[in-house]
Write a protein that holds these residues in place. Sequence first.
Motif, PDB file in Angstrom:
ATOM      1  N   GLY A 354      63.634  39.413  50.447  1.00 28.61           N
ATOM      2  CA  GLY A 354      62.880  40.550  49.939  1.00 28.61           C
ATOM      3  C   GLY A 354      61.711  40.089  49.081  1.00 28.61           C
ATOM      4  O   GLY A 354      61.629  38.939  48.650  1.00 28.61           O
ATOM      5  N   LEU A 355      60.784  40.997  48.830  1.00 28.50           N
ATOM      6  CA  LEU A 355      59.610  40.695  48.020  1.00 28.50           C
ATOM      7  C   LEU A 355      59.513  41.668  46.859  1.00 28.50           C
ATOM      8  O   LEU A 355      59.858  42.839  46.982  1.00 28.50           O
ATOM      9  CB  LEU A 355      58.341  40.786  48.873  1.00 28.50           C
ATOM     10  CG  LEU A 355      58.171  39.728  49.962  1.00 28.50           C
ATOM     11  CD1 LEU A 355      56.960  40.061  50.831  1.00 28.50           C
ATOM     12  CD2 LEU A 355      58.013  38.338  49.350  1.00 28.50           C
ATOM     13  N   LEU A 356      59.018  41.151  45.729  1.00 24.52           N
ATOM     14  CA  LEU A 356      58.774  41.966  44.547  1.00 24.52           C
ATOM     15  C   LEU A 356      57.272  42.144  44.389  1.00 24.52           C
ATOM     16  O   LEU A 356      56.577  41.229  43.941  1.00 24.52           O
ATOM     17  CB  LEU A 356      59.348  41.308  43.291  1.00 24.52           C
ATOM     18  CG  LEU A 356      60.865  41.197  43.135  1.00 24.52           C
ATOM     19  CD1 LEU A 356      61.414  40.020  43.925  1.00 24.52           C
ATOM     20  CD2 LEU A 356      61.226  41.025  41.658  1.00 24.52           C
ATOM     21  N   PRO A 357      56.705  43.296  44.787  1.00 23.12           N
ATOM     22  CA  PRO A 357      55.268  43.521  44.587  1.00 23.12           C
ATOM     23  C   PRO A 357      54.988  43.822  43.120  1.00 23.12           C
ATOM     24  O   PRO A 357      55.847  44.353  42.408  1.00 23.12           O
ATOM     25  CB  PRO A 357      54.972  44.729  45.471  1.00 23.12           C
ATOM     26  CG  PRO A 357      56.268  45.448  45.575  1.00 23.12           C
ATOM     27  CD  PRO A 357      57.347  44.409  45.492  1.00 23.12           C
ATOM     28  N   PRO A 358      53.791  43.493  42.630  1.00 24.86           N
ATOM     29  CA  PRO A 358      53.479  43.731  41.223  1.00 24.86           C
ATOM     30  C   PRO A 358      53.365  45.226  40.920  1.00 24.86           C
ATOM     31  O   PRO A 358      52.731  45.970  41.684  1.00 24.86           O
ATOM     32  CB  PRO A 358      52.140  43.028  41.025  1.00 24.86           C
ATOM     33  CG  PRO A 358      51.538  42.985  42.385  1.00 24.86           C
ATOM     34  CD  PRO A 358      52.673  42.858  43.349  1.00 24.86           C
ATOM     35  N   PRO A 359      53.953  45.709  39.822  1.00 22.03           N
ATOM     36  CA  PRO A 359      53.790  47.122  39.443  1.00 22.03           C
ATOM     37  C   PRO A 359      52.389  47.370  38.914  1.00 22.03           C
ATOM     38  O   PRO A 359      51.689  46.441  38.499  1.00 22.03           O
ATOM     39  CB  PRO A 359      54.847  47.302  38.359  1.00 22.03           C
ATOM     40  CG  PRO A 359      55.026  45.941  37.769  1.00 22.03           C
ATOM     41  CD  PRO A 359      54.824  44.970  38.883  1.00 22.03           C
ATOM     42  N   SER A 360      51.981  48.630  38.916  1.00 24.05           N
ATOM     43  CA  SER A 360      50.632  48.964  38.447  1.00 24.05           C
ATOM     44  C   SER A 360      50.471  48.680  36.958  1.00 24.05           C
ATOM     45  O   SER A 360      49.393  48.307  36.499  1.00 24.05           O
ATOM     46  CB  SER A 360      50.335  50.441  38.736  1.00 24.05           C
ATOM     47  OG  SER A 360      51.322  51.277  38.152  1.00 24.05           O
ATOM     48  N   ASP A 361      51.543  48.848  36.186  1.00 26.45           N
ATOM     49  CA  ASP A 361      51.540  48.542  34.757  1.00 26.45           C
ATOM     50  C   ASP A 361      51.968  47.088  34.571  1.00 26.45           C
ATOM     51  O   ASP A 361      53.071  46.705  34.959  1.00 26.45           O
ATOM     52  CB  ASP A 361      52.499  49.475  34.023  1.00 26.45           C
ATOM     53  CG  ASP A 361      52.470  49.286  32.509  1.00 26.45           C
ATOM     54  OD1 ASP A 361      51.871  48.289  32.042  1.00 26.45           O
ATOM     55  OD2 ASP A 361      53.058  50.120  31.794  1.00 26.45           O
ATOM     56  N   CYS A 362      51.096  46.277  34.001  1.00 26.03           N
ATOM     57  CA  CYS A 362      51.392  44.847  33.879  1.00 26.03           C
ATOM     58  C   CYS A 362      52.587  44.569  32.975  1.00 26.03           C
ATOM     59  O   CYS A 362      53.132  43.462  32.989  1.00 26.03           O
ATOM     60  CB  CYS A 362      50.163  44.098  33.381  1.00 26.03           C
ATOM     61  SG  CYS A 362      49.614  44.572  31.731  1.00 26.03           S
ATOM     62  N   ARG A 363      53.017  45.559  32.190  1.00 29.51           N
ATOM     63  CA  ARG A 363      54.171  45.362  31.301  1.00 29.51           C
ATOM     64  C   ARG A 363      55.480  45.825  31.940  1.00 29.51           C
ATOM     65  O   ARG A 363      56.560  45.601  31.389  1.00 29.51           O
ATOM     66  CB  ARG A 363      53.956  46.121  29.994  1.00 29.51           C
ATOM     67  CG  ARG A 363      52.760  45.629  29.183  1.00 29.51           C
ATOM     68  CD  ARG A 363      52.358  46.648  28.134  1.00 29.51           C
ATOM     69  NE  ARG A 363      51.918  47.898  28.760  1.00 29.51           N
ATOM     70  CZ  ARG A 363      51.450  48.947  28.095  1.00 29.51           C
ATOM     71  NH1 ARG A 363      51.359  48.887  26.771  1.00 29.51           N
ATOM     72  NH2 ARG A 363      51.072  50.038  28.728  1.00 29.51           N
TER      73      ARG A 363
END
Length: 551
Positions: A354-363
């Motif tokens: 599986g892959l973890l895409p970056p969330p829109s909120d960097c925190r």
Amino acid sequence: MEAEEQQRVAALERYMTSLAAINPSWSDLDKPEASDSFSERLQLEYCPTKRPEVLRSSGSIFSSPEEQDERRPREVVEIHSSPGFGRYLVASRNIAAGEVVFREAPLVVAPKAGSGASCLSCLRSLQGSEWVGCDQCGAPLCGQDCGGDGHSQEECRLLVPLGLKDQPQNTVLIKQLSVLLTPIRTILLMKEVPAAREVIAALQSHAEERRTLPIGRFVDEHVAKVLRTRLSLPVASDIVQHLCGIFDTNAFEFSDGDIRGRALLPGGALMNHSCTPNTQHWYRNGVMTVRAVVDIPEGAPVTNTYTNTLWGTRARGAHLSTSKLFTCRCERCLDPTELGSHISSVLCRGCSDGLLPPPSDCRADWECQACGKIVSASAIETLLRAGGVALGRLPIGDAAAVAAALSQFRRVLGNAHYIVVELKYALIQALMATPLEGLTEDDLLKVLDLTSDLLRLADLLEPGLSRFRGILLLERCRAGVQLLQRRGVANCDTTPALTTGGNQLNSSHSVHTVQTVEDLSRQLEECAFILHYDARHDDVIEVKQQIKSLN
């Protein structure tokens, strides 16, 4: 304020019109004719041997650039303005992929700020003690008879108080000189050529925003103050801030062999940014050529990229916000999968596929798309920071070291992350930089595997006739020709599949099919068209000869 903006736009419109109005054939660029028009004054007074133009051709995508250059050029772009995007170029008619949109010679060229020694006449990079100092000011030259025309008498006179005459090898003074040259050369041009002053003054500088940032304080203390007190150049700090801001916002970095620097090209600067641009540019022999890499419909913005398209969204965003002072909100930047490339996504350690895409909120936490595993933002940040440090220390030219790093990062970050992509490209370059006769068949098959992988990525992030695609095709053809020569199967319609077993460098491909001569010829035709203005075009010609010998 609106009237001032209209005046600036009008000045830039006259400039862009002048590029088309000159309208010479490319072979006649060294034959200027006298004229009182804006375009003639600007070109004759400052750059009499390099005359820019705006081109429109009507041939097919693979008609040769020489054939395109013989056609009568016509203007194909116009300036639009809006509150959200400022001033930008749009296509005034349909532009086909591969067409030259415009050519332009720079108004100002200078070394990159903070760089090492460069010849002030020709901008050739100088190493060690291979250079001499100017007889008058001591500034670096590749020779007293260099032949370049960049170091004027007025510039020489201004630089005498800097002290390089007595300390020609002083690296601190040389770096200071590289910072000062941009405003010095721009000020001298504006003084000598009123037409250029009008155009330069119309360009965006972000001077007010920059003044409160570290860069603004640096310009005040280490540029404006030095120009006034040490070089006795009577120029206000506001003017210096504006000129430095213009260069940082609009200039193009260029590399033409061992000649490197920054160039101010007002026409090129009017192209808006895109993370998937529809043009690319080449800088050779003092002229920038801008070409469409995909079809650009009438009314669409003509775009360039201000950053690296193979970086992830956060890396691109950080670069744009610090250097260009804006935040990109394009389709790619708003998509966590980056148009399906997953170039910013990280491999899940919970389910392994599986892959973890970056969330829109960097925190915010990162979540696996397959199993739902949650990983904290700080843990991902630590991982990526460590990866960046390791990448920076890697001897990129060492194929074995790059291959080992690629295998390691693939296990940690996955096959698609931009650090892995950079390593794939570095491995191709490291392998193909060595004499091909010394490579094993497995090495050549790795190149075929890696180029296939990166060509699929190019279709997503740099679609069309991009330089990235052209170089990948070139290396693919070079490796393919070498394999055909070794296998002696050039006269076969097809070639056998070769199995190398479990190839760690590409977990999704273990069976490799060597291409036929027809495959290579077709790919090389596209490659030659893409790289026509590139320094590696000579390599393409060499591979063409090798393919002919196979037949």
